[in-house]
Design a protein around this motif. Structure first.
Motif, PDB file in Angstrom:
ATOM      1  N   CYS A 376      -0.045   7.899  -8.308  1.00 23.88           N
ATOM      2  CA  CYS A 376       0.443   6.833  -9.007  1.00 23.88           C
ATOM      3  C   CYS A 376       1.549   6.042  -8.080  1.00 23.88           C
ATOM      4  O   CYS A 376       1.520   4.469  -8.004  1.00 23.88           O
ATOM      5  CB  CYS A 376       1.260   7.251 -10.229  1.00 23.88           C
ATOM      6  N   PHE A 377       2.313   6.508  -7.334  1.00 20.91           N
ATOM      7  CA  PHE A 377       3.433   5.924  -6.536  1.00 20.91           C
ATOM      8  C   PHE A 377       2.574   4.972  -5.697  1.00 20.91           C
ATOM      9  O   PHE A 377       3.018   3.897  -5.411  1.00 20.91           O
ATOM     10  CB  PHE A 377       3.988   7.073  -5.721  1.00 20.91           C
ATOM     11  N   ALA A 378       1.729   5.584  -4.971  1.00 16.73           N
ATOM     12  CA  ALA A 378       0.934   5.000  -3.741  1.00 16.73           C
ATOM     13  C   ALA A 378      -0.090   3.978  -4.210  1.00 16.73           C
ATOM     14  O   ALA A 378       0.014   2.735  -3.864  1.00 16.73           O
ATOM     15  CB  ALA A 378       0.101   5.937  -3.109  1.00 16.73           C
ATOM     16  N   PHE A 379      -0.533   4.237  -5.425  1.00 10.85           N
ATOM     17  CA  PHE A 379      -1.607   3.305  -6.090  1.00 10.85           C
ATOM     18  C   PHE A 379      -0.951   2.038  -6.346  1.00 10.85           C
ATOM     19  O   PHE A 379      -1.179   0.986  -6.214  1.00 10.85           O
ATOM     20  CB  PHE A 379      -2.460   3.819  -7.041  1.00 10.85           C
ATOM     21  N   SER A 380       0.287   2.173  -7.125  1.00 14.21           N
ATOM     22  CA  SER A 380       1.142   0.941  -7.448  1.00 14.21           C
ATOM     23  C   SER A 380       1.577   0.081  -6.324  1.00 14.21           C
ATOM     24  O   SER A 380       1.831  -1.089  -6.370  1.00 14.21           O
ATOM     25  CB  SER A 380       2.362   1.439  -8.528  1.00 14.21           C
ATOM     26  N   THR A 381       1.842   0.842  -5.271  1.00 13.43           N
ATOM     27  CA  THR A 381       2.547   0.069  -4.128  1.00 13.43           C
ATOM     28  C   THR A 381       1.249  -0.631  -3.516  1.00 13.43           C
ATOM     29  O   THR A 381       1.504  -1.898  -3.026  1.00 13.43           O
ATOM     30  CB  THR A 381       3.063   1.133  -3.124  1.00 13.43           C
ATOM     31  N   ILE A 382       0.211  -0.463  -3.543  1.00 11.31           N
ATOM     32  CA  ILE A 382      -0.787  -1.051  -3.070  1.00 11.31           C
ATOM     33  C   ILE A 382      -1.216  -2.453  -3.843  1.00 11.31           C
ATOM     34  O   ILE A 382      -1.320  -3.469  -3.264  1.00 11.31           O
ATOM     35  CB  ILE A 382      -2.164  -0.383  -2.998  1.00 11.31           C
ATOM     36  N   ILE A 383      -0.915  -2.180  -5.077  1.00 16.08           N
ATOM     37  CA  ILE A 383      -1.193  -3.269  -6.059  1.00 16.08           C
ATOM     38  C   ILE A 383       0.261  -4.308  -5.731  1.00 16.08           C
ATOM     39  O   ILE A 383      -0.164  -5.488  -5.687  1.00 16.08           O
ATOM     40  CB  ILE A 383      -1.075  -3.148  -7.358  1.00 16.08           C
ATOM     41  N   GLY A 384       1.317  -3.841  -5.845  1.00 20.33           N
ATOM     42  CA  GLY A 384       2.480  -4.619  -5.157  1.00 20.33           C
ATOM     43  C   GLY A 384       2.204  -5.443  -3.938  1.00 20.33           C
ATOM     44  O   GLY A 384       2.371  -6.602  -3.975  1.00 20.33           O
ATOM     45  N   TRP A 385       2.137  -4.810  -2.957  1.00 16.54           N
ATOM     46  CA  TRP A 385       1.742  -5.279  -1.722  1.00 16.54           C
ATOM     47  C   TRP A 385       0.797  -6.257  -1.655  1.00 16.54           C
ATOM     48  O   TRP A 385       0.594  -7.279  -0.810  1.00 16.54           O
ATOM     49  CB  TRP A 385       1.800  -4.274  -0.744  1.00 16.54           C
ATOM     50  N   GLY A 386      -0.356  -5.978  -2.404  1.00 17.20           N
ATOM     51  CA  GLY A 386      -1.480  -7.008  -2.425  1.00 17.20           C
ATOM     52  C   GLY A 386      -0.986  -8.367  -2.940  1.00 17.20           C
ATOM     53  O   GLY A 386      -1.566  -9.576  -2.542  1.00 17.20           O
TER      54      GLY A 386
END
Length: 464
Positions: A376-386
């Motif tokens: 969840c941590f990592a996936f949310s970061t991928i979305i934010g940085w996208g």
């Protein structure tokens, strides 16, 4: 080829994160702190009250905007990620427990830096052709400093596009695969021989999920992050506090090693980490990797908020850095150090060290829950940085280039699932440092505007 990339990257990294960078990052944070009369400390209770109050306030955002809560969740999605889990573990392994102390220092000053970034981003934002709010360092450079500084905004965006692929995507995917592999291997569900194939499949699945969410636009990003971020943060904090409570007898010694090791790492690490500057460098660089104070990226999400008060949104910046570094990063450090798991000082480490801290306390069963939290941590970061990358591409070219960028960005997940961890982190760290330079210059030059906006906001509050 990889050896050549590693050599070049090391040379650039040593320069970017050398003495000049430490002076700039800490110096700008200290400068802003002094100019605002220690606002992050003086107004900390008010900042917490204001931000938490607005988090629970039900509000629908106008078209092309996010609610203040969705904006902070999107920004937190970008900050609360592998920096909190793998980054902290890596900082302790390379810089010793003292690196955690320097994370705290960077966070204390970073609260004011992040406040300034968010305030300026909302103040100088624009609306694009689709009616969406767009802002961030490139826009406060463009609209705050004028045409002669436009090159600085372009430089920020170029480094930004390069950074999002490593910091925002590849390292995050690497952490997801590490966490899931650990859980599956512990239960003998996945054989060692099948790890590489499984990682490739995971990369393809993640690429598809990221693409679907990002191509759905700003509204879909906000809806995903406002549900995902609170869940993952509460789950991780609950698990981490459990480790600390069950090993409470080790807490005083751990805090002593953190403070003492910050200035004398050799004594704490048995001589393996002997450099005071190395401990400081790893703490500050990984702290910034985690909370992004100084990078300016989080302000891109905040610029999308449906708010008329830049300063009030700026308080979310203080809240973010406090939550990310002081709470979650410290908790990760305590999980590793209190649990008593062996740390191979001087050698690269990542999420597996943090997972070991949990499993040594709870048993192998907890690897399932840590895998869920870390994913969840990592996936949310991928979305934010996208979102951050899309805004940089839009500034450099036009909104027509956003969708092609999103597709390429999504596909990077496949590379991240199969690359070497050490080189991946090192490259991401280098681009982070390069990205911070244009932003820190802009913050220094626009510090007077921040002070002015704070004074105006105070006058408005006094009239109410």
């Amino acid at each position: 080829m990889l050896q050549m990339i590693e050599t070049i990257n090391k040379a650039v990294n040593d320069f970017v994160w050398g003495v000049p960078a430490m002076i700039c990052i800490i110096g700008v944070g200290l400068y802003l702190t002094l100019r605002t009369n220690f606002l992050q400390i003086r107004k900390f209770p008010y900042a917490m009250k204001t931000t938490v109050g607005r988090v629970f306030k039900k509000k629908n955002a106008s078209d092309g905007a996010l609610t203040p809560f969705q904006a902070v969740c999107t920004a937190l999605a970008g900050t609360v990620g592998t920096g909190n889990i793998a980054g902290v573990a890596g900082a302790i392994a390379i810089g010793g427990p003292g690196a955690v102390f320097w994370m705290w220092v960077s966070a204390l000053l970073g609260m004011c830096t992040k406040f300034a970034e968010v305030t300026l981003a909302v103040h100088y934002r624009e609306k694009n052709e689709h009616g969406e709010y767009i802002g961030g360092p490139m826009y406060y450079i463009k609209n705050g400093l004028g045409k002669k500084w436009h090159w600085l905004a372009v430089l920020f965006c170029i480094f930004g596009v390069m950074t999002v692929f490593g910091t925002g995507n590849a390292t995050q995917v690497n952490t997801i695969t590490t966490a899931i592999n650990s859980a599956l291997l512990n239960y003998h569900i996945l054989p060692e021989s099948g790890v590489d194939t499984f990682n490739l499949v995971m990369g393809i699945v993640l690429a598809a999920l990221v693409g679907v969410i990002l191509l759905g636009g700003i509204k879909r990003i906000g809806k995903v992050t406002e549900k995902l971020v609170p869940f993952m943060a509460l789950l991780y904090i609950a698990l981490g506090l459990g480790v600390v409570i069950l090993n409470i007898q080790n807490v005083p010694e751990v805090f002593s090693s953190i403070v003492y090791g910050a200035f004398n790492p050799k004594a704490v690490t048995g001589g393996i980490v002997g450099s005071f500057f190395l401990s400081m460098k790893k703490g500050v660089s990984r702290g910034i990797f985690s909370n992004e104070a100084g990078l300016g990226t989080g302000s891109i999400a905040h610029a999308c908020a449906d708010t008329k008060n830049p300063v009030k949104q700026g308080y979310f910046g203080i809240f973010e850095v406090f939550t990310d570094t002081i709470v979650i990063c410290t908790l990760t450090a305590l999980v590793i150090l209190c649990s008593g798991v062996p740390v191979n000082y001087g050698e690269a480490a990542g999420a597996e060290l943090t997972i070991l801290g949990f499993t040594s306390t709870y048993g192998n069963w907890v690897s399932i829950f840590t895998a869920v939290a870390m994913c969840c941590f990592a996936f949310s970061t991928i979305i934010g940085w996208g979102l951050y990358g899309a805004r940089c591409v839009e500034f450099l070219f036009s909104s027509k280039m956003i969708k092609p960028f999103m597709v390429i960005y999504s596909l990077v997940a496949i590379i991240g699932a199969t690359m070497d961890l050490g080189l991946l982190w090192s490259i991401a760290e280098t681009f982070n440092g390069l990205m911070s330079i244009p932003n820190l210059i802009a913050l220094f030059l626009l510090s007077g505007t921040v002070v002015k906006l704070v004074k105006e906001s105070r006058k408005q509050e006094e009239k109410k």
